[in-house]
Design an enzyme around this catalytic site. Structure first.
Site, PDB file in Angstrom:
ATOM      1  N   GLN A   1       0.808  -1.224   0.000  1.00 41.98           N
ATOM      2  CA  GLN A   1       0.000   0.000   0.000  1.00 41.98           C
ATOM      3  C   GLN A   1       0.841   1.274   0.000  1.00 41.98           C
ATOM      4  O   GLN A   1       0.345   2.326  -0.381  1.00 41.98           O
ATOM      5  CB  GLN A   1      -0.950  -0.011   1.196  1.00 41.98           C
ATOM      6  CG  GLN A   1      -1.983  -1.126   1.096  1.00 41.98           C
ATOM      7  CD  GLN A   1      -2.944  -1.147   2.275  1.00 41.98           C
ATOM      8  OE1 GLN A   1      -2.658  -1.767   3.282  1.00 41.98           O
ATOM      9  NE2 GLN A   1      -4.068  -0.482   2.153  1.00 41.98           N
TER      10      GLN A   1
ATOM     11  N   HIS B   1      -1.605  -5.380 -12.838  1.00 41.57           N
ATOM     12  CA  HIS B   1      -1.067  -5.198 -14.187  1.00 41.57           C
ATOM     13  C   HIS B   1      -1.856  -5.993 -15.225  1.00 41.57           C
ATOM     14  O   HIS B   1      -2.052  -5.540 -16.352  1.00 41.57           O
ATOM     15  CB  HIS B   1       0.411  -5.617 -14.244  1.00 41.57           C
ATOM     16  CG  HIS B   1       1.300  -4.720 -13.409  1.00 41.57           C
ATOM     17  ND1 HIS B   1       2.477  -5.143 -12.837  1.00 41.57           N
ATOM     18  CD2 HIS B   1       1.161  -3.418 -13.057  1.00 41.57           C
ATOM     19  CE1 HIS B   1       3.024  -4.140 -12.169  1.00 41.57           C
ATOM     20  NE2 HIS B   1       2.245  -3.087 -12.282  1.00 41.57           N
TER      21      HIS B   1
ATOM     22  N   ASP C   1       2.280   0.625  -8.099  1.00 40.05           N
ATOM     23  CA  ASP C   1       3.634   0.674  -8.671  1.00 40.05           C
ATOM     24  C   ASP C   1       4.507   1.716  -7.978  1.00 40.05           C
ATOM     25  O   ASP C   1       5.700   1.496  -7.779  1.00 40.05           O
ATOM     26  CB  ASP C   1       3.579   1.003 -10.174  1.00 40.05           C
ATOM     27  CG  ASP C   1       3.066  -0.177 -10.997  1.00 40.05           C
ATOM     28  OD1 ASP C   1       2.773  -1.230 -10.397  1.00 40.05           O
ATOM     29  OD2 ASP C   1       2.964  -0.032 -12.236  1.00 40.05           O
TER      30      ASP C   1
ATOM     31  N   ARG D   1       3.710   0.125  13.033  1.00 40.58           N
ATOM     32  CA  ARG D   1       3.481  -1.220  12.505  1.00 40.58           C
ATOM     33  C   ARG D   1       3.535  -1.159  10.980  1.00 40.58           C
ATOM     34  O   ARG D   1       2.789  -0.404  10.362  1.00 40.58           O
ATOM     35  CB  ARG D   1       2.110  -1.738  12.980  1.00 40.58           C
ATOM     36  CG  ARG D   1       1.733  -3.059  12.382  1.00 40.58           C
ATOM     37  CD  ARG D   1       0.368  -3.594  12.831  1.00 40.58           C
ATOM     38  NE  ARG D   1       0.078  -4.759  12.007  1.00 40.58           N
ATOM     39  CZ  ARG D   1      -1.017  -4.938  11.283  1.00 40.58           C
ATOM     40  NH1 ARG D   1      -2.002  -4.055  11.309  1.00 40.58           N
ATOM     41  NH2 ARG D   1      -1.162  -6.004  10.526  1.00 40.58           N
TER      42      ARG D   1
ATOM     43  N   HIS E   1       1.218  -9.161   4.606  1.00 40.45           N
ATOM     44  CA  HIS E   1       0.025  -8.328   4.432  1.00 40.45           C
ATOM     45  C   HIS E   1      -0.426  -8.437   2.972  1.00 40.45           C
ATOM     46  O   HIS E   1      -0.400  -7.468   2.218  1.00 40.45           O
ATOM     47  CB  HIS E   1       0.319  -6.889   4.855  1.00 40.45           C
ATOM     48  CG  HIS E   1      -0.898  -6.071   5.196  1.00 40.45           C
ATOM     49  ND1 HIS E   1      -1.071  -5.446   6.404  1.00 40.45           N
ATOM     50  CD2 HIS E   1      -2.002  -5.767   4.468  1.00 40.45           C
ATOM     51  CE1 HIS E   1      -2.221  -4.789   6.408  1.00 40.45           C
ATOM     52  NE2 HIS E   1      -2.807  -4.962   5.240  1.00 40.45           N
TER      53      HIS E   1
ATOM     54  N   ASN F   1      -1.613 -10.764   8.404  1.00 36.36           N
ATOM     55  CA  ASN F   1      -2.639  -9.745   8.552  1.00 36.36           C
ATOM     56  C   ASN F   1      -3.943 -10.254   7.952  1.00 36.36           C
ATOM     57  O   ASN F   1      -3.998 -10.593   6.767  1.00 36.36           O
ATOM     58  CB  ASN F   1      -2.242  -8.452   7.834  1.00 36.36           C
ATOM     59  CG  ASN F   1      -3.299  -7.374   8.022  1.00 36.36           C
ATOM     60  OD1 ASN F   1      -3.464  -6.856   9.136  1.00 36.36           O
ATOM     61  ND2 ASN F   1      -4.064  -7.079   6.978  1.00 36.36           N
ATOM     62  N   GLU F   2      -4.968 -10.320   8.794  1.00 35.93           N
ATOM     63  CA  GLU F   2      -6.326 -10.612   8.350  1.00 35.93           C
ATOM     64  C   GLU F   2      -6.428 -11.785   7.381  1.00 35.93           C
ATOM     65  O   GLU F   2      -6.836 -11.600   6.225  1.00 35.93           O
ATOM     66  CB  GLU F   2      -6.945  -9.369   7.708  1.00 35.93           C
ATOM     67  CG  GLU F   2      -6.986  -8.174   8.624  1.00 35.93           C
ATOM     68  CD  GLU F   2      -7.763  -6.997   8.056  1.00 35.93           C
ATOM     69  OE1 GLU F   2      -8.087  -7.011   6.858  1.00 35.93           O
ATOM     70  OE2 GLU F   2      -8.042  -6.048   8.820  1.00 35.93           O
TER      71      GLU F   2
ATOM     72  N   ASN G   1      -7.648  -6.466  14.318  1.00 36.39           N
ATOM     73  CA  ASN G   1      -8.011  -5.246  13.604  1.00 36.39           C
ATOM     74  C   ASN G   1      -9.519  -5.117  13.674  1.00 36.39           C
ATOM     75  O   ASN G   1     -10.240  -6.114  13.526  1.00 36.39           O
ATOM     76  CB  ASN G   1      -7.627  -5.331  12.120  1.00 36.39           C
ATOM     77  CG  ASN G   1      -6.135  -5.553  11.907  1.00 36.39           C
ATOM     78  OD1 ASN G   1      -5.343  -5.449  12.844  1.00 36.39           O
ATOM     79  ND2 ASN G   1      -5.755  -5.862  10.676  1.00 36.39           N
TER      80      ASN G   1
ATOM     81  N   TYR H   1     -12.873  -2.413  12.531  1.00 35.71           N
ATOM     82  CA  TYR H   1     -13.349  -1.179  11.908  1.00 35.71           C
ATOM     83  C   TYR H   1     -14.840  -0.950  12.103  1.00 35.71           C
ATOM     84  O   TYR H   1     -15.283   0.155  12.345  1.00 35.71           O
ATOM     85  CB  TYR H   1     -13.068  -1.185  10.399  1.00 35.71           C
ATOM     86  CG  TYR H   1     -11.609  -1.043  10.055  1.00 35.71           C
ATOM     87  CD1 TYR H   1     -11.058   0.199   9.761  1.00 35.71           C
ATOM     88  CD2 TYR H   1     -10.768  -2.146  10.046  1.00 35.71           C
ATOM     89  CE1 TYR H   1      -9.717   0.343   9.452  1.00 35.71           C
ATOM     90  CE2 TYR H   1      -9.423  -2.017   9.743  1.00 35.71           C
ATOM     91  CZ  TYR H   1      -8.894  -0.771   9.447  1.00 35.71           C
ATOM     92  OH  TYR H   1      -7.574  -0.641   9.150  1.00 35.71           O
TER      93      TYR H   1
ATOM     94  N   GLU I   1      -5.256  -2.478  14.241  1.00 39.54           N
ATOM     95  CA  GLU I   1      -5.756  -1.513  13.252  1.00 39.54           C
ATOM     96  C   GLU I   1      -7.122  -1.018  13.674  1.00 39.54           C
ATOM     97  O   GLU I   1      -7.947  -1.803  14.130  1.00 39.54           O
ATOM     98  CB  GLU I   1      -5.927  -2.143  11.854  1.00 39.54           C
ATOM     99  CG  GLU I   1      -4.700  -2.237  11.028  1.00 39.54           C
ATOM    100  CD  GLU I   1      -4.954  -2.877   9.659  1.00 39.54           C
ATOM    101  OE1 GLU I   1      -6.045  -2.694   9.085  1.00 39.54           O
ATOM    102  OE2 GLU I   1      -4.055  -3.576   9.186  1.00 39.54           O
TER     103      GLU I   1
HETATM  104  C1  PNW Z   1      -7.844  -3.679   6.466  1.00 40.76           C
HETATM  105  N1  PNW Z   1     -14.065  -5.583   6.179  1.00 40.76           N
HETATM  106  O1  PNW Z   1      -8.681  -4.288   5.540  1.00 40.76           O
HETATM  107  C2  PNW Z   1      -6.430  -3.922   5.981  1.00 40.76           C
HETATM  108  O2  PNW Z   1      -5.614  -4.561   6.923  1.00 40.76           O
HETATM  109  C3  PNW Z   1      -5.750  -2.710   5.408  1.00 40.76           C
HETATM  110  O3  PNW Z   1      -4.773  -3.114   4.490  1.00 40.76           O
HETATM  111  C4  PNW Z   1      -6.774  -1.775   4.797  1.00 40.76           C
HETATM  112  O4  PNW Z   1      -6.202  -0.711   4.103  1.00 40.76           O
HETATM  113  C5  PNW Z   1      -7.642  -1.283   5.922  1.00 40.76           C
HETATM  114  O5  PNW Z   1      -8.231  -2.357   6.629  1.00 40.76           O
HETATM  115  C6  PNW Z   1      -8.746  -0.348   5.464  1.00 40.76           C
HETATM  116  O6  PNW Z   1      -9.574  -0.976   4.544  1.00 40.76           O
HETATM  117  C7  PNW Z   1     -10.021  -4.538   5.736  1.00 40.76           C
HETATM  118  O7  PNW Z   1     -14.482  -6.612   5.668  1.00 40.76           O
HETATM  119  C8  PNW Z   1     -10.543  -5.642   5.132  1.00 40.76           C
HETATM  120  O8  PNW Z   1     -14.814  -4.904   6.832  1.00 40.76           O
HETATM  121  C9  PNW Z   1     -11.860  -6.005   5.266  1.00 40.76           C
HETATM  122  C10 PNW Z   1     -12.701  -5.233   6.016  1.00 40.76           C
HETATM  123  C11 PNW Z   1     -12.195  -4.124   6.631  1.00 40.76           C
HETATM  124  C12 PNW Z   1     -10.842  -3.775   6.480  1.00 40.76           C
END
Ligand code: PNW
Length: 495
Positions: A38, A58, A71, A96, A141, A185-186, A326, A328, A398
């Protein structure tokens, strides 16, 4: 949470542990995170090998918003000092970041170690340490070396050995200076999201078979990488290793959906946590049973969820030094009605469970399609983890907020304030041992399918400018203050 309930809630909070007590416990650490693909760019610098994300963007540029790709991204490979500078400006306790496997091992295998690739991370690690910022490394990741994908990637059981070999190289290179690690990661994204939706690399759609093969192999790969550290490196370096699972919080829409909500938690969190953190190891029983039945109904001779041998169960069980996750956003879930159609898991419905997702109106949408703001979800998630698996040292690896840009990001500040408040309640009221909070993300970067359209950064990056100039948003000033004061009580005129 609505504004009104936020006020009521803050009042309750004030009564129970003192109006002014928005301070974090001594020793609580604040960080920020990024990931190699990223931010780094330099996708083919020196002898770097191709990764599945290089191939994915690509091969068919239309897969990504506006045909964007990584890129160049933030050009962090060439501007590592700038990243260290802004991390220091924020006063982060730790940073991190992830390693690009194919930058260190161009073939994916340890037969060839790239000196230049390895040196890049030495510069980053040493630069951080020089500023008093602790490096926290993610081994993987999502950017698998393409040659390993060509051999089946996460669907091949040998990936566990390949990952172990890579991990050993990395611990050898950086273990003297890096004490905090997560392996994957995830993996729910690597497995469920990739194989069900095909919208992330490698773009292979195999919802029944690929998803669950990958799930099992990810558990084994993590376990092997954890054990290598535990046996060969921990005695001399005394670092700690875990896995960063992605946890969406599920709530039942009505009381009649309570059992379904638990099934959804087991399906998303349990399949990736239970094998590692539970006392008995292996898959969550409810999911094992459900998938066995679904497999038979769909005409398979064996469960699509591959079984663990007793030996494998033991290999995976207990492979953690702390509990990282993580988080959200949240979902409400209800049983589907006869004839209803489904959107795709894990961003949409839970077809495997016959569950439909609903989002309450008061959960404000954020800039990404999957993102709705529900601060209480992070506390409920933590309580559920404790109830399921017991008391741990928890690290949030996260948490952050999506916007479409702008320097005056009051919405991001509100997001962080409300989520961090819930973390404080979890610490002070619920007695949970939460020690690290990682904001996603230090600077705007390549947001996977959303390209550069969706922004999560404390620093805005100008992707039109060859210098990729970084500018602090209001939220950067706010986070810096929170870290300085070690408290959420930081309102002043500037903000
Ligand atoms: C995470 N969902 O991805 C990742 O670890 C990061 O690389 C990413 O940029 C960040 O969150 C923001 O998107 C996610 O299903 C993947 O809700 C899936 C979900 C949320 C975040």
């Amino acid at each position: 949470m609505s504004w009104c309930s936020a006020v009521v809630f803050s009042a309750v909070l004030a009564v129970s542990w003192g109006a002014e007590d928005l301070s974090f416990p001594p020793g609580f650490k604040f960080g920020a995170a990024t990931a190699a693909y990223q931010v780094e760019g330099a996708w083919n610098a020196s002898d770097k090998g191709e990764s599945i994300w290089d191939r994915f963007v690509h091969e068919d540029p239309g897969r990504i918003f506006n045909q964007n790709n990584g890129d160049i991204a933030c050009d962090s490979y060439n501007q590592v000092e700038k990243d260290i500078e802004i991390a220091a400006e924020l006063g982060l306790h730790y940073y991190r970041f992830s390693l690009a496997w194919s930058r260190i091992l161009p073939t994916g295998f340890p037969n060839q170690i790239s000196k230049e690739g390895a040196d890049y991370y030495n510069r980053l690690i040493d630069g951080l340490l020089a500023k008093g910022i602790e490096p926290f490394i993610t081994l993987y990741h999502w950017d698998l070396p393409q040659p390993l994908q060509d051999l089946g990637g996460w669907a091949n059981p040998l990936i566990a050995d390949w990952f172990e070999d890579y991990a050993r190289v990395v611990y050898t290179l950086y273990g003297d200076r890096v004490k905090l690690w997560v392996t994957l990661n995830e993996p729910v994204v690597t497995c469920d999201l990739c194989y069900i939706m095909g919208i992330f690399a490698p773009g292979i759609v195999s919802p029944d078979v690929g998803t669950y093969l990958c799930n099992k192999h990810a558990m084994l790969a993590h376990a092997k990488a954890w054990r290598v550290y535990d046996e060969e490196f921990k005695p001399k370096y005394h670092g700690r290793v875990s896995i960063a699972n992605h946890l969406l919080w599920f709530e039942p829409l009505t009381e009649a959906d309570t059992e379904l909500a638990d099934l959804a938690r087991q399906h998303l969190a349990g399949r990736y946590c239970h094998p590692i953190y539970s006392k008995e190891g292996g898959w969550p029983a409810s999911i094992e049973k459900l998938l066995e039945k679904n497999s038979r109904d769909r005409g398979y001779n064996r469960s699509i969820l591959p079984t663990f041998t007793q030996e494998e169960k033991e290999l995976v069980r207990g492979t953690y030094d702390f509990f990282a996750f993580n988080h959200y956003t949240s979902r409400k879930i209800r049983w589907a009605k006869e004839g209803e159609t489904f959107s795709q898991w894990p961003l949409g419905d839970a077809e495997e469970l016959n569950g439909k997702i609903e989002i309450p109106e008061h959960w404000t949408p954020a800039a990404a399609s999957w993102f709705f703001v529900n601060p209480d979800g992070i506390r409920q998630q933590l309580l559920w983890l404790k109830e399921q698996y017991g008391d741990f040292e928890f690290m949030i690896t996260e948490n952050g907020m999506a916007t479409f840009g702008g320097l005056e990001d009051h919405d991001r500040i509100n997001f962080y304030r409300e989520y961090l408040k819930q973390i404080l309640i979890a610490i002070k009221e619920d007695g949970l041992n939460i020690t690290h909070y990682t904001a996603w993300t230090l600077l705007d970067n390549f947001e996977w399918s959303d390209g550069y359209n969706v922004k999560f950064g404390f620093y805005e990056v100008d992707f039109e400018d060859p210098l990729r100039t970084r500018r602090p948003r209001l939220s950067a000033h706010w986070y810096k203050k929170v870290i300085q004061e070690h408290s959420l009580d930081v309102t002043n005129d500037e903000l």
